[in-house]
Motif scaffolding. Structure first.
Motif, mmCIF file in Angstrom:
data_model
loop_
_atom_site.group_PDB
_atom_site.id
_atom_site.type_symbol
_atom_site.label_atom_id
_atom_site.label_comp_id
_atom_site.label_asym_id
_atom_site.label_seq_id
_atom_site.Cartn_x
_atom_site.Cartn_y
_atom_site.Cartn_z
ATOM 1 N N GLY A 162 118.317 73.544 76.480
ATOM 2 C CA GLY A 162 117.924 73.823 75.173
ATOM 3 C C GLY A 162 118.645 73.866 74.080
ATOM 4 N N LEU A 163 120.150 72.754 74.125
ATOM 5 C CA LEU A 163 120.511 72.584 73.539
ATOM 6 C C LEU A 163 120.859 71.659 73.065
ATOM 7 C CD1 LEU A 163 122.862 75.129 71.667
ATOM 8 C CD2 LEU A 163 124.493 74.327 73.260
ATOM 9 N N ARG A 164 120.174 70.718 72.670
ATOM 10 C CA ARG A 164 119.431 69.943 72.280
ATOM 11 C C ARG A 164 120.856 68.759 71.252
ATOM 12 N NH1 ARG A 164 113.206 71.675 70.861
ATOM 13 N NH2 ARG A 164 114.590 73.481 70.732
ATOM 14 N N GLY A 165 121.781 69.344 70.748
ATOM 15 C CA GLY A 165 122.533 68.804 70.072
ATOM 16 C C GLY A 165 124.030 68.501 71.188
ATOM 17 N N TYR A 166 123.597 68.361 72.084
ATOM 18 C CA TYR A 166 124.986 68.434 73.083
ATOM 19 C C TYR A 166 124.557 67.898 74.650
ATOM 20 C CZ TYR A 166 126.663 71.597 69.755
ATOM 21 O OH TYR A 166 127.277 72.567 68.262
ATOM 22 N N PRO A 167 125.659 67.565 74.796
ATOM 23 C CA PRO A 167 125.545 66.802 75.968
ATOM 24 C C PRO A 167 124.945 67.835 77.039
ATOM 25 C CG PRO A 167 127.913 65.976 75.342
ATOM 26 C CD PRO A 167 127.186 67.537 74.541
ATOM 27 N N ILE A 168 124.806 66.691 78.643
ATOM 28 C CA ILE A 168 124.065 68.065 79.544
ATOM 29 C C ILE A 168 125.164 68.584 79.723
ATOM 30 C CG2 ILE A 168 123.181 67.539 81.739
ATOM 31 C CD1 ILE A 168 121.694 65.226 80.713
ATOM 32 N N LYS A 169 124.833 70.524 79.905
ATOM 33 C CA LYS A 169 125.538 71.194 80.925
ATOM 34 C C LYS A 169 127.312 70.396 79.862
ATOM 35 C CE LYS A 169 123.318 70.809 86.026
ATOM 36 N NZ LYS A 169 123.471 70.160 86.732
ATOM 37 N N TYR A 170 127.277 70.807 79.053
ATOM 38 C CA TYR A 170 128.080 71.148 78.155
ATOM 39 C C TYR A 170 128.894 72.237 78.720
ATOM 40 C CZ TYR A 170 131.632 70.628 74.303
ATOM 41 O OH TYR A 170 132.536 70.423 73.373
ATOM 42 N N GLN A 171 128.696 73.743 78.167
ATOM 43 C CA GLN A 171 129.535 74.750 78.428
ATOM 44 C C GLN A 171 128.695 75.350 79.313
ATOM 45 O OE1 GLN A 171 128.654 77.343 75.285
ATOM 46 N NE2 GLN A 171 130.796 76.561 74.878
ATOM 47 N N GLN A 172 129.929 75.816 80.538
ATOM 48 C CA GLN A 172 129.620 77.423 81.797
ATOM 49 C C GLN A 172 129.991 77.795 81.599
ATOM 50 O OE1 GLN A 172 131.774 77.136 84.363
ATOM 51 N NE2 GLN A 172 133.344 77.159 83.018
ATOM 52 N N GLY A 173 129.423 78.970 82.529
ATOM 53 C CA GLY A 173 129.999 79.885 82.727
ATOM 54 C C GLY A 173 128.964 80.915 83.870
ATOM 55 N N SER A 174 129.163 82.405 83.711
ATOM 56 C CA SER A 174 128.891 83.559 83.719
ATOM 57 C C SER A 174 127.505 84.011 83.568
ATOM 58 C CB SER A 174 129.563 83.749 85.304
ATOM 59 O OG SER A 174 130.747 85.083 84.397
ATOM 60 N N ARG A 175 127.331 83.667 81.940
ATOM 61 C CA ARG A 175 127.177 84.180 80.877
ATOM 62 C C ARG A 175 126.255 83.492 79.676
ATOM 63 N NH1 ARG A 175 129.487 88.055 83.977
ATOM 64 N NH2 ARG A 175 129.430 89.549 84.037
ATOM 65 N N SER A 176 125.589 83.098 79.728
ATOM 66 C CA SER A 176 124.612 82.472 78.277
ATOM 67 C C SER A 176 123.527 83.447 78.053
ATOM 68 C CB SER A 176 124.028 81.474 79.355
ATOM 69 O OG SER A 176 122.988 81.607 79.809
ATOM 70 N N MET A 177 123.829 82.485 75.913
ATOM 71 C CA MET A 177 122.302 83.303 76.083
ATOM 72 C C MET A 177 122.117 81.773 74.911
ATOM 73 S SD MET A 177 125.212 85.205 72.634
ATOM 74 C CE MET A 177 125.794 86.586 73.758
ATOM 75 N N LEU A 178 121.249 82.015 74.102
ATOM 76 C CA LEU A 178 119.993 80.977 73.275
ATOM 77 C C LEU A 178 119.570 81.584 72.901
ATOM 78 C CD1 LEU A 178 119.948 77.687 73.106
ATOM 79 C CD2 LEU A 178 117.813 77.840 75.225
ATOM 80 N N LEU A 179 119.032 80.137 71.336
ATOM 81 C CA LEU A 179 118.140 80.941 70.110
ATOM 82 C C LEU A 179 117.846 79.475 69.962
ATOM 83 C CD1 LEU A 179 116.408 83.000 68.938
ATOM 84 C CD2 LEU A 179 117.921 82.943 67.174
ATOM 85 N N ASN A 180 116.017 79.155 70.291
ATOM 86 C CA ASN A 180 115.614 78.262 69.753
ATOM 87 C C ASN A 180 114.019 78.883 68.625
ATOM 88 O OD1 ASN A 180 115.809 77.365 73.020
ATOM 89 N ND2 ASN A 180 116.290 76.238 71.881
ATOM 90 N N ILE A 181 114.387 78.016 67.326
ATOM 91 C CA ILE A 181 113.170 78.320 66.296
ATOM 92 C C ILE A 181 112.446 77.303 65.827
ATOM 93 C CG2 ILE A 181 113.006 78.935 64.123
ATOM 94 C CD1 ILE A 181 115.231 80.865 64.245
ATOM 95 N N GLU A 182 111.311 76.716 65.894
ATOM 96 C CA GLU A 182 110.507 75.733 65.967
ATOM 97 C C GLU A 182 109.726 75.339 64.844
ATOM 98 O OE1 GLU A 182 109.406 73.761 69.680
ATOM 99 O OE2 GLU A 182 111.286 73.544 70.318
ATOM 100 N N LYS A 183 109.296 74.762 64.108
ATOM 101 C CA LYS A 183 108.295 74.769 64.010
ATOM 102 C C LYS A 183 107.552 73.637 64.335
ATOM 103 C CE LYS A 183 105.395 75.239 59.831
ATOM 104 N NZ LYS A 183 104.521 76.236 60.690
ATOM 105 N N ARG A 184 106.058 74.322 64.557
ATOM 106 C CA ARG A 184 105.533 73.425 65.119
ATOM 107 C C ARG A 184 103.851 72.719 65.006
ATOM 108 N NH1 ARG A 184 105.105 76.024 71.530
ATOM 109 N NH2 ARG A 184 107.759 75.127 72.021
ATOM 110 N N TYR A 185 103.436 71.604 65.353
ATOM 111 C CA TYR A 185 102.693 70.758 64.725
ATOM 112 C C TYR A 185 101.886 70.036 65.471
ATOM 113 C CZ TYR A 185 105.847 70.550 60.079
ATOM 114 O OH TYR A 185 106.505 70.893 59.643
ATOM 115 N N TYR A 186 100.685 70.612 65.843
ATOM 116 C CA TYR A 186 99.913 69.748 66.693
ATOM 117 C C TYR A 186 98.923 68.834 65.860
ATOM 118 C CZ TYR A 186 101.468 73.622 69.613
ATOM 119 O OH TYR A 186 102.782 75.087 70.383
ATOM 120 N N TRP A 187 99.044 68.027 66.097
ATOM 121 C CA TRP A 187 98.363 67.114 65.123
ATOM 122 C C TRP A 187 97.387 66.785 65.849
ATOM 123 C CZ3 TRP A 187 104.056 64.683 64.459
ATOM 124 C CH2 TRP A 187 104.735 65.405 62.982
ATOM 125 N N GLU A 188 96.571 66.682 66.850
ATOM 126 C CA GLU A 188 95.824 66.132 67.837
ATOM 127 C C GLU A 188 95.573 65.060 67.859
ATOM 128 O OE1 GLU A 188 92.612 69.129 68.003
ATOM 129 O OE2 GLU A 188 93.782 70.702 68.183
#
Length: 555
Positions: A448-474
């Motif tokens: 979900g953190l698409r601007g960074y390499p795979i498994k860039y951060q690690q720990g025993s806690r995490s928080m994530l916020l994604n905001i998207e404007k979606r277009y279903y053009w069909e």
């Protein structure tokens, strides 16, 4: 009119419904033009009454392409239709929850329609019912097949790492609904060959079975499962057996790089039996009792630089309870593009409790627990929220502490500004406590953190916020893909590492744009993501632009 036979009466359902209800360009009712994006909201079945029976079931099977339409009437599509093996009628009927001669129950028709749509070899399904002059019910089942014999070819790049698949996959073997695949897989952590055979209806019965075998460069894996599942909400009982064994080398990540590796062997065996009971309203309660054996063994290898986890063995009886609320509606343009989706607005709650005694496992005494709950709710005529929560872990008697406790909460919100545009917000928080060294909570390009390499951060806690404007053009690209798009902002952090390392625990942010391709003739349960993302004030060791080509099952 009353002298017409059952087949002729079934034909009274409007032909336009047959041709378009499961098609790629269906004719929509005025009631489908709503910002809640519900479909068939005005569809009704005949009222049930004592003595009413289903006297005829007629199948209307549509091929992969509709060559009656000029845009699909070409040599390639005619060739595909000619050599496509259509699903056997008895396979479709084995999915239905009713037969000719059964008492009429409209709930069984609705649930059968959902079960058909859930089959990997069908793009869509509709079930219609009309009442004849004798007061009995004539049912017509409309389905559209998918092209199911495919080369399993894919290449993905996420966060600077490449993955690929080369092989073949058949999800409707000879039209019998069986799934067979053989694939060479190159992943971030390992490469090897994988064989899968899955039979969702053994001999057209309710029994199902699955066999998997993988031979990888770091070990091998097998999986065997045979079960009689809760295939419907009113299925009275379920039972099954599972055997799983996996030997592999697991990496430990920090800032997108492997900093240590270890060998892990996992063996799991499980048997269970469950009973279901209908409660008041649309609720169902299921109680399951079983026995499970788990053995996790860890070994150092040449690339091991950090401490490894201690071996664990658990052998425990368990009791599981599920409360399920059946409140489905048909929608479109939420997780897929154009395709009919089944959205449950009810609750699904699961709780499990087990006890692993030292005398059974020859290891420390542990209590095993898990709990999960999810639901969805329309907050207005154009907005929806979803909620997910799950927690699992053990209580270790020797240490008198929790062990591998992981709790995750997720909220999702959809604001539909038109039939084809939405705002989407995803907010999640993951909490881990007393994690063993084989468990990491990671955050990066694949989570979900698409601007960074795979498994860039690690720990025993995490928080994530994604905001998207979606277009279903069909838009129907080449008559093979429905097209959508997204502009997004991601912000997140993984922190509180339980490993003896120094790691970047700062808040990370990125922006990006992407395309979404939803196959409409094959593999309709996947979504191809093509994303470009740029970190905001990113660290020096992260590229200024990340591009990701991934295959997921949601928008």
């Amino acid at each position: 009119m009353c002298s017409l036979n059952a087949a002729a009466q079934a034909e009274k359902v409007p032909a336009v419904d047959f041709a378009n209800s499961c098609g790629n360009n269906r004719v929509e009712a005025q009631s489908d033009q709503n910002l809640s994006r519900q479909l068939d909201s005005k569809q009704t079945y005949p009222e049930p009454a004592e003595g009413k029976k289903v006297v005829a079931i007629t199948l209307k099977q549509l091929n992969v392409f509709d060559t009656d339409k000029p845009e699909e009437d070409n040599a390639l599509f005619r060739f595909a239709n000619r050599y496509h093996i259509q699903t056997k009628p008895e396979v479709l009927k084995s999915v239905l929850l009713f037969q000719e001669g059964d008492a009429y129950n409209p709930k069984k028709l609705s649930e059968s329609e959902r079960l058909l749509r859930n089959q990997s070899y069908l793009y869509d399904a509709r079930i219609y019912a009309v009442e004849n002059c004798d007061g009995d019910i004539l049912v017509t089942v409309v389905t559209r097949d998918l092209w199911t014999l495919l080369p399993d070819l894919s290449f993905s790049r996420s966060g600077g790492e490449n993955t690929s698949r080369i092989g073949f996959r058949e999800s409707n073997l000879f039209g019998w609904g069986k799934r067979l695949s053989f694939t060479h897989i190159q992943e971030v952590d390992r490469s090897g060959y994988q064989f899968v055979y899955d039979d969702p209806n053994i001999l057209n019965s309710r029994y199902r079975g699955r066999v998997e075998y993988s031979d990888n460069d770091d070990g091998e894996r097998h999986y065997i499962d045979v079960s009689y599942p809760f295939f419907a909400t009113d299925t009275p009982y379920s039972y099954g057996f599972t055997s799983y064994s996996d030997k592999r080398e697991e990496p430990i990540y920090s800032e997108g790089e492997t900093i240590s590796e270890f060998s892990q062997s996992t063996d799991v065996t499980q048997v269970y039996f469950g009973h279901s009971k209908a409660l008041s309203g649309s609720w169902t309660r299921r109680l399951i009792a079983g026995v499970r054996h788990e053995q996790h063994t860890f070994r150092e290898i040449a690339d091991t630089t950090l401490p490894i986890a201690q071996d664990r063995t658990l052998t425990y009886p368990y009791v599981q309870a599920q409360w399920f609320e059946d409140s489905y509606v048909k929608v479109r343009n939420f997780d897929s593009i154009y395709r009919t989706e089944d959205l449950n607005l009810g609750w699904n709650i699961n709780a499990l409790f087990g006890y692993s005694a030292e005398s059974w496992s020859d290891d420390t005494e542990r209590l095993v627990y898990s709990f999960s709950a999810n639901t969805a709710h329309y907050t207005s005529d154009h907005s929806l929220w979803r909620f997910y929560f799950d927690v699992s872990g053990n209580w270790n008697k020797d240490t008198d502490k929790t062990e591998n406790l992981i709790a995750k909460t997720t909220f999702q919100y959809y604001l539909n500004t038109s039939l084809y545009e939405s705002w989407f917000i995803n907010a999640s928080y993951t909490y881990g406590n007393n994690l063993t060294f084989d468990n990491q909570i990671t955050l990066g390009g694949e989570t979900g953190l698409r601007g960074y390499p795979i498994k860039y951060q690690q720990g025993s806690r995490s928080m994530l916020l994604n905001i998207e404007k979606r277009y279903y053009w069909e838009y129907d690209l080449l008559r093979l893909f429905k097209i959508g798009g997204a502009a997004f902002f991601d912000v997140g952090r993984a922190y509180h590492s339980h490993l003896p390392i120094e790691a970047d625990e700062s808040v990370l942010k990125n922006v990006g744009i992407g395309l979404r391709l939803a196959p409409s003739r094959a593999n309709s349960d996947i979504m191809v993501h093509i994303d470009l993302a740029a970190p905001i004030n990113g660290p020096d060791n992260v590229d200024s632009v990340q591009w990701l080509l991934t295959v997921k099952n949601r928008f």
